[in-house]
Design a protein around this motif. Structure first.
Motif, mmCIF file in Angstrom:
data_model
loop_
_atom_site.group_PDB
_atom_site.id
_atom_site.type_symbol
_atom_site.label_atom_id
_atom_site.label_comp_id
_atom_site.label_asym_id
_atom_site.label_seq_id
_atom_site.Cartn_x
_atom_site.Cartn_y
_atom_site.Cartn_z
ATOM 1 N N GLU A 283 7.199 5.687 1.249
ATOM 2 C CA GLU A 283 6.518 5.231 2.467
ATOM 3 C C GLU A 283 6.287 6.397 3.420
ATOM 4 O O GLU A 283 5.227 6.527 4.034
ATOM 5 C CB GLU A 283 7.338 4.135 3.157
ATOM 6 C CG GLU A 283 7.456 2.832 2.387
ATOM 7 C CD GLU A 283 8.556 2.872 1.331
ATOM 8 O OE1 GLU A 283 8.707 1.877 0.608
ATOM 9 O OE2 GLU A 283 9.280 3.897 1.242
ATOM 10 N N GLU A 303 4.418 4.681 -7.975
ATOM 11 C CA GLU A 303 4.965 4.067 -6.762
ATOM 12 C C GLU A 303 4.271 4.606 -5.511
ATOM 13 O O GLU A 303 3.998 3.860 -4.570
ATOM 14 C CB GLU A 303 6.470 4.323 -6.665
ATOM 15 C CG GLU A 303 7.302 3.653 -7.750
ATOM 16 C CD GLU A 303 7.319 4.456 -9.038
ATOM 17 O OE1 GLU A 303 7.984 4.018 -9.988
ATOM 18 O OE2 GLU A 303 6.678 5.546 -9.091
ATOM 19 N N ALA A 306 0.681 3.195 -5.318
ATOM 20 C CA ALA A 306 0.691 1.826 -4.805
ATOM 21 C C ALA A 306 0.957 1.793 -3.306
ATOM 22 O O ALA A 306 0.354 1.005 -2.562
ATOM 23 C CB ALA A 306 1.741 1.004 -5.558
ATOM 24 N N CYS A 307 1.865 2.645 -2.859
ATOM 25 C CA CYS A 307 2.216 2.670 -1.435
ATOM 26 C C CYS A 307 1.022 3.111 -0.587
ATOM 27 O O CYS A 307 0.752 2.540 0.470
ATOM 28 C CB CYS A 307 3.409 3.595 -1.211
ATOM 29 S SG CYS A 307 4.075 3.517 0.454
ATOM 30 N N ARG A 309 -2.114 2.823 -1.419
ATOM 31 C CA ARG A 309 -3.107 1.744 -1.481
ATOM 32 C C ARG A 309 -2.752 0.637 -0.480
ATOM 33 O O ARG A 309 -3.613 0.141 0.257
ATOM 34 C CB ARG A 309 -3.176 1.182 -2.890
ATOM 35 C CG ARG A 309 -4.246 0.090 -3.052
ATOM 36 C CD ARG A 309 -4.208 -0.531 -4.451
ATOM 37 N NE ARG A 309 -4.479 0.471 -5.472
ATOM 38 C CZ ARG A 309 -3.610 0.864 -6.395
ATOM 39 N NH1 ARG A 309 -2.384 0.345 -6.406
ATOM 40 N NH2 ARG A 309 -3.942 1.762 -7.299
ATOM 41 N N ASP A 310 -1.473 0.261 -0.446
ATOM 42 C CA ASP A 310 -1.037 -0.785 0.477
ATOM 43 C C ASP A 310 -1.207 -0.340 1.926
ATOM 44 O O ASP A 310 -1.615 -1.142 2.779
ATOM 45 C CB ASP A 310 0.429 -1.143 0.220
ATOM 46 C CG ASP A 310 0.622 -1.841 -1.124
ATOM 47 O OD1 ASP A 310 -0.382 -2.304 -1.694
ATOM 48 O OD2 ASP A 310 1.775 -1.901 -1.580
ATOM 49 N N LEU A 311 -0.877 0.928 2.201
ATOM 50 C CA LEU A 311 -1.005 1.436 3.561
ATOM 51 C C LEU A 311 -2.474 1.427 3.998
ATOM 52 O O LEU A 311 -2.789 1.028 5.129
ATOM 53 C CB LEU A 311 -0.441 2.862 3.636
ATOM 54 C CG LEU A 311 -0.586 3.567 5.005
ATOM 55 C CD1 LEU A 311 0.176 2.806 6.086
ATOM 56 C CD2 LEU A 311 -0.082 5.017 4.901
ATOM 57 N N GLY A 313 -4.884 -0.530 2.890
ATOM 58 C CA GLY A 313 -5.308 -1.900 3.126
ATOM 59 C C GLY A 313 -4.764 -2.451 4.436
ATOM 60 O O GLY A 313 -5.472 -3.145 5.192
ATOM 61 N N ARG A 314 -3.499 -2.112 4.752
ATOM 62 C CA ARG A 314 -2.891 -2.602 5.988
ATOM 63 C C ARG A 314 -3.608 -2.040 7.214
ATOM 64 O O ARG A 314 -3.863 -2.737 8.187
ATOM 65 C CB ARG A 314 -1.400 -2.207 6.003
ATOM 66 C CG ARG A 314 -0.578 -2.953 7.050
ATOM 67 C CD ARG A 314 0.893 -2.595 6.914
ATOM 68 N NE ARG A 314 1.378 -2.809 5.560
ATOM 69 C CZ ARG A 314 1.918 -1.849 4.799
ATOM 70 N NH1 ARG A 314 2.032 -0.609 5.288
ATOM 71 N NH2 ARG A 314 2.345 -2.111 3.597
ATOM 72 N N ARG A 317 -7.019 -3.742 7.624
ATOM 73 C CA ARG A 317 -6.897 -5.089 8.192
ATOM 74 C C ARG A 317 -6.554 -5.043 9.671
ATOM 75 O O ARG A 317 -6.944 -5.938 10.435
ATOM 76 C CB ARG A 317 -5.841 -5.883 7.425
ATOM 77 C CG ARG A 317 -6.233 -6.233 5.981
ATOM 78 C CD ARG A 317 -5.259 -7.219 5.363
ATOM 79 N NE ARG A 317 -3.913 -6.673 5.232
ATOM 80 C CZ ARG A 317 -3.508 -5.952 4.189
ATOM 81 N NH1 ARG A 317 -4.346 -5.664 3.198
ATOM 82 N NH2 ARG A 317 -2.255 -5.521 4.125
#
Length: 321
Positions: A283, A303, A306-307, A309-311, A313-314, A317
């Motif tokens: 993270e 890992e 993915a992190c 990618r999630d960051l 997207g967050r 949004r």
């Protein structure tokens, strides 16, 4: 008219260290002496190694210029307090770029500060709440200056230490170097009780005391304190390899990442690639990479991919994207 030559020379030097040209007449009035005396005093400063430059003209002028070596500085009370407060603030919060040299400078300055000025520095710092970034813990500047002085004087250093699991112990060491990682300070030292080299997080140190007992400096296994710290940290924690391509020149990326991550390799004029290892949480690495301020692609590990990618997207949004 002033007849105290040493005091007058110090006052003249203090004036000349202000970055401006001083007309001879103004110096004469400030010092309460004749212009001839000013000229003689300037000659005395030159004999002592101070590069004072004179200019011709109706009144003539003097200024202190850069020489081959830095002469001793003469600071007034306000200047000394300002420098000490600035150094203490930087050292106490492990600001990136504030390294051991700054701590040594602070140790030297506080050693010669009159008690009235030390009190002013402490009072001002106590009344100030700095806005800092990162997760580095605050450190009492006195802890750092005590350590820096012990390192410089090669004196054994005693202190209380709290380990990561909360265990407390007393240590007697031969301090070698202080190392700043940007978020934290570490002491690299030879632990006399364990008969081996150790690294200590300075924010977990309390009651540091230079014993006065001298020692002959041992040879550090890696030869470099920063490298020893890096290896020591990796031995204590699980690490992973990562691989990232940046759409920016290598020097641009290097200037925006911690030095301990290493330097990226240029691919072409507009891109570079960094392959390195770290023990930081994925993270934290995702945020670090985003802060480089350029386009990038994470190739590995999965890992971290993915992190990131999630960051992304967050964040999208968060602004309605």
């Amino acid at each position: 008219m002033s007849t105290d030559t040493p005091a007058r020379l110090l006052q003249l030097l203090s004036l000349l260290q202000t970055p401006r040209e001083w007309p001879g007449g103004e110096l004469s009035e400030r010092l309460g002496v004749s212009r001839r005396t000013v000229r003689r005093d300037v000659d005395r400063l030159r004999e002592l190694g101070y590069p004072v430059q004179a200019t011709k003209g109706a009144d003539g002028g003097y200024r202190l210029v850069a020489g081959k070596a830095m002469p001793p500085l003469v600071l007034d009370d306000e200047e000394a307090v300002a420098i000490a407060v600035g150094l203490r603030a930087g050292a106490g919060h492990a600001v990136e770029g504030v390294d051991e040299a700054s701590v040594r400078a602070l140790a030297k300055l506080e050693q010669v500060l009159p008690s009235r000025l030390r009190h002013r520095v402490s009072t001002l710092q106590a009344a100030t709440t700095p806005l800092t970034t990162g997760d580095g813990a605050s450190i009492a500047p006195e802890t750092l200056t005590t350590m820096a002085s012990a390192i410089a004087g090669r004196e054994q250093l005693r202190f209380a230490y709290r380990a990561g699991d909360g265990a407390e112990s007393r240590r007697r060491t031969e301090p070698y170097r202080l190392v700043s990682t940007g978020r934290r300070w570490y002491l690299v030292a030879y632990d006399l009780g364990r008969e081996d080299w150790r690294t200590f997080r300075v924010d977990r140190v309390s009651e540091p005391f230079a014993t006065g007992a001298r020692f002959a400096q041992r040879e550090l296994p890696t030869g470099d304190a920063a490298e020893y710290l890096r290896q020591s940290m990796y031995r204590r924690q699980e690490t992973y390899e990562f691989d990232v391509t940046f759409v920016a020149p290598a020097d641009f990326v290097t200037a925006r990442l911690p030095a301990w991550l290493g330097a990226p390799e240029p691919i072409d004029d507009g891109r570079c690639r960094l392959r390195a290892s770290t023990g930081d949480a994925v993270e934290w690495m995702a945020v670090r990479l985003a802060m480089v301020d350029c386009e990038f692609t994470v190739h590995a590990p999965a890992e971290l991919v993915a992190c990131v990618r999630d960051l992304g997207g967050r964040l999208s949004r968060a602004v309605g994207g």
